[in-house]
Design an enzyme around this catalytic site. Structure first.
Site, short mmCIF file in Angstrom:
data_model
loop_
_atom_site.label_atom_id
_atom_site.label_comp_id
_atom_site.label_asym_id
_atom_site.label_seq_id
_atom_site.Cartn_x
_atom_site.Cartn_y
_atom_site.Cartn_z
N HIS A 1 0.84 -1.19 0.00
CA HIS A 1 0.00 0.00 0.00
C HIS A 1 0.88 1.24 0.00
O HIS A 1 2.04 1.21 0.43
CB HIS A 1 -0.94 0.01 1.21
CG HIS A 1 -0.25 0.28 2.53
ND1 HIS A 1 0.04 1.54 2.99
CD2 HIS A 1 0.21 -0.59 3.47
CE1 HIS A 1 0.63 1.45 4.17
NE2 HIS A 1 0.75 0.17 4.48
N CYS A 2 0.33 2.35 -0.50
CA CYS A 2 0.99 3.65 -0.38
C CYS A 2 0.18 4.47 0.61
O CYS A 2 -0.47 3.91 1.48
CB CYS A 2 1.11 4.32 -1.74
SG CYS A 2 -0.47 4.64 -2.56
N MET A 3 0.19 5.76 0.49
CA MET A 3 -0.50 6.59 1.46
C MET A 3 -2.02 6.52 1.35
O MET A 3 -2.73 6.67 2.34
CB MET A 3 -0.05 8.05 1.31
CG MET A 3 -0.67 9.01 2.32
SD MET A 3 -0.30 8.58 4.03
CE MET A 3 1.30 9.37 4.23
#
Length: 668
Positions: free
Chosen positions: A27-29
């Protein structure tokens, strides 16, 4: 809350062919990035309808947008269901044994971490109370130091004038000094009320109003308000600091209740109105009379102790005066002092009580020596010690001894020892009331100032020895820098003291936005300001996460868009979230798809719990490195809780300097 994230995770799996169709998940932000095995099994339309999913993007990976603060928990819930870590390969669909083994391992690890965390968080109510007191009063320390020094100078000059050593031409100057000092101490309740409201996650302005009620503003003789327990007139000032703390603490719960039950459309009108009405009446008719009863009881006890006489009386008065100062109840002694001066020509009570502050001084010196590696603590002692010598004890009480716990008790013991010396010598009185400490020497009656000095020295020594041998917490002796960061044996910063003790990032994140507040957002970088719709990423351009602004940067510096607390920073440092002091949740995203760069272009030293100011540089982004990787450098700032925003100002495209105003958000 965990059920919510599990539900989203399960809903995502249901529309992508289940965990067996996933090869890897990170995942990213804002997005769960999923590498799927068979794209034909992905139901994009159904995925978009899953509650909590804000949007879907299909590129080299399947990107499910759920927003900052949620994405990490949803992604963790998804890998926990499988028994692998983030970024680790998912088990083959035909390997049920591997799946079961992995899940068993992760459950065992989760149980271990949960048990460790629970043990670490176990704290006593007293320790929690000290943390709240510290957080409320430490911001006032610079004011205490400045006003205290002015008070000490004014006290010395006034005492010298009373003794006949200065002429009347000094009166104006002394009066000016007293006016400046009174700017803090006359309205101290209000300042404490505002800080207490912040600490208890309530509206600061309401906390200041509730605290101000203690002064009974608007009640002018012959009009009075009744004490409902005795029927007599309520006295302004009853309650003091302890009344303020209790009333604002109650107010925080009342306000939060109304924010929950009152509809958003009228919340800004009725929540503050009902909170002030209910808690205001509670404070005036219950808190203040109760504190008045405590005051009366203390006066009776003090009179009894005075009649006992001698060293015992001095010890008891010196021992218990600091708690009275802490509770704001020491002002009730003023009528007693004045009556003694009227009948005896001096007050023998004041020199004894002054020993309590001297015990604080001795305790502070002991802490300075034993905790010399703690730069934050010793720095605070350096600032508070001079005014403590002059008889202003609040900085040492609230900034040093009370937050540490044991030094407060040993300082009281020092005050008791000094009081015993004064009581044993006898006949030592002051001809007027004023500051204590060395500032009281010119007012000692009948030339017995030397006995008072012996008492001061005894209190200094008593507080020093009691604290040096019995009152220094081990945690205070650890090495800290001036900002409170813990330093290891090699001199490297390993943790922040506030991170470990007082900063609760989840609590800050979940705090209710301040109703009606304005937030000024500034440019996070220098460059070309563009509309959100022009960002070359559908998630931001379509405002799936919220509204805000974007900048194509021409310089590397990245600054905070507003005053607030850092909530999170991605491992790849390409994005961070910030909760503004007004309650808005901001996402600052550096570049597009820069999560794939592994953090190499970014240099950020911020951490969750750090409080930052608008325009403060937080880090840098290597623009050339981002461009060389074929990525867009646009810096995007998004308000992710737009449901809290009533209005958001517009802006025009064009050149913008870092830190310059861009837009203003007004809360509902």
């Amino acid at each position: 809350m965990a059920d919510k994230y599990q539900t989203i995770a399960t809903g995502i799996y249901a529309h992508i062919g289940g965990p067996q169709n996933v090869a890897k998940l990170i995942h990213c932000m804002t997005r769960v990035r999923i590498t799927v095995r068979d794209d034909s099994k992905v139901d994009v339309d159904g995925l978009k309808k899953v509650p909590g999913v804000l949007g879907v993007a299909q590129e080299d990976t399947l990107q499910v947008i759920v927003g900052p603060g949620v994405v990490n928990k949803v992604a963790q819930a998804m890998v926990d269901q499988v028994g692998v870590g983030l970024g680790e390969p998912f088990p083959d669909a035909n390997s049920s044994e591997s799946y079961a083994a992995g899940k068993s391992a992760v459950e065992a690890k989760a149980a271990e971490v949960h048990a460790a965390q629970k043990a670490q968080l176990k704290q006593t109510w007293w320790r929690q109370a000290l943390k709240h007191i510290s957080a409320i009063f430490i911001p006032l320390i610079p004011a205490f130091v400045g006003a205290g020094l002015i008070s000490g100078i004014a006290g010395i000059l006034a005492n010298m004038q009373t003794a006949g050593d200065l002429g009347t031409n000094w009166t104006t100057f002394i009066t000016v000094l007293k006016v400046i000092n009174s700017g803090l101490f006359t309205y101290l309740n209000i300042y404490v009320g505002i800080n207490a409201a912040k600490e208890f996650k309530a509206t600061p302005g309401l906390g200041g109003i509730i605290a101000g009620l203690i002064y009974l503003p608007g009640v002018v003789a012959p009009v009075t308000l009744p004490n409902i327990f005795t029927g007599s007139a309520l006295v302004a000032g009853s309650g003091g600091i302890i009344g303020v703390l209790f009333a604002v603490w109650v107010m925080s719960y009342v306000e939060k209740f109304f924010h929950k039950v009152i509809p958003d459309s009228v919340d800004i009108i009725f929540s503050p109105f009902l909170t002030l009405l209910i808690v205001g009446c509670f404070t005036i008719f219950l808190v203040m009379p109760a504190a008045g009863w405590v005051s009366s009881s203390l006066v009776g006890s003090i009179n009894w102790i005075l009649h006992v006489g001698g060293a015992f009386a001095g010890f008891m008065l010196g021992l218990f005066f600091l708690p009275m100062v802490m509770l704001g109840l020491h002002q009730i002694l003023t009528p007693i002092h004045l009556e003694m001066i009227k009948s005896l020509g001096n007050t023998p009570l004041l020199p004894i009580l002054a020993m309590a502050g001297a015990g604080q001084v001795g305790a502070a010196i002991a802490l300075w020596i034993r905790c010399r590696k703690n730069k934050q603590l010793t720095g605070m002692i350096k600032g508070a010690l001079p005014v403590g010598v002059l008889g202003v004890g609040e900085p040492l009480i609230y900034g040093v001894s009370l937050p540490l716990g044991r030094p407060f008790i040993t300082a009281c013991v020092g005050g008791g020892i000094g009081g015993a010396v004064i009581g044993a010598i006898g006949g030592i009185g002051a001809t007027s009331i004023g500051p204590s400490g060395v500032a009281l020497i010119p007012l000692i009656a009948n030339g017995k100032w030397l006995g008072y000095v012996f008492g001061l020295l005894a209190a200094y020594a008593g507080g020093f020895l009691a604290t040096f041998f019995f009152g220094v917490p081990k945690s205070a002796m650890l090495a800290h820098d001036v900002e409170g960061n813990l330093i290891n044996a090699s001199g490297a910063t390993v943790a922040s003291a506030t991170d470990a003790s007082s900063i609760d990032v989840d609590q800050i994140m979940n705090a209710t936005p301040v109703a009606g507040a304005d937030t000024n957002l500034v440019a996070t970088a220098s460059g070309q300001l563009i509309q959100m719709s022009a960002v070359k990423d559908a998630t931001f351009a379509q405002k799936m996460l919220g509204d805000g602004f974007a900048i194509v940067p021409n310089m590397e510096a990245i600054v905070a868009p507003a005053d607030g607390t850092i909530i999170s920073l991605t491992e790849t440092k390409h994005a961070f979230t910030l909760k503004t002091d007004s309650g808005l949740e901001l996402l600052v995203h550096m570049g597009i798809d820069t999560v794939e760069l592994g953090g190499k272009p970014f240099n950020f030293n911020i951490k969750p719990g750090d409080h930052v100011s608008h325009g403060q540089q937080l880090g840098t982004m290597d623009l050339k490195q981002v461009q060389a990787a074929g990525k867009d450098t646009t810096v995007i700032t998004v308000i992710t809780n737009m449901d809290a925003v009533a209005t958001l100002s517009q802006y025009n495209d064009g050149a913008v300097e870092v830190g310059s105003p861009v837009m203003q958000a007004h809360n509902k």
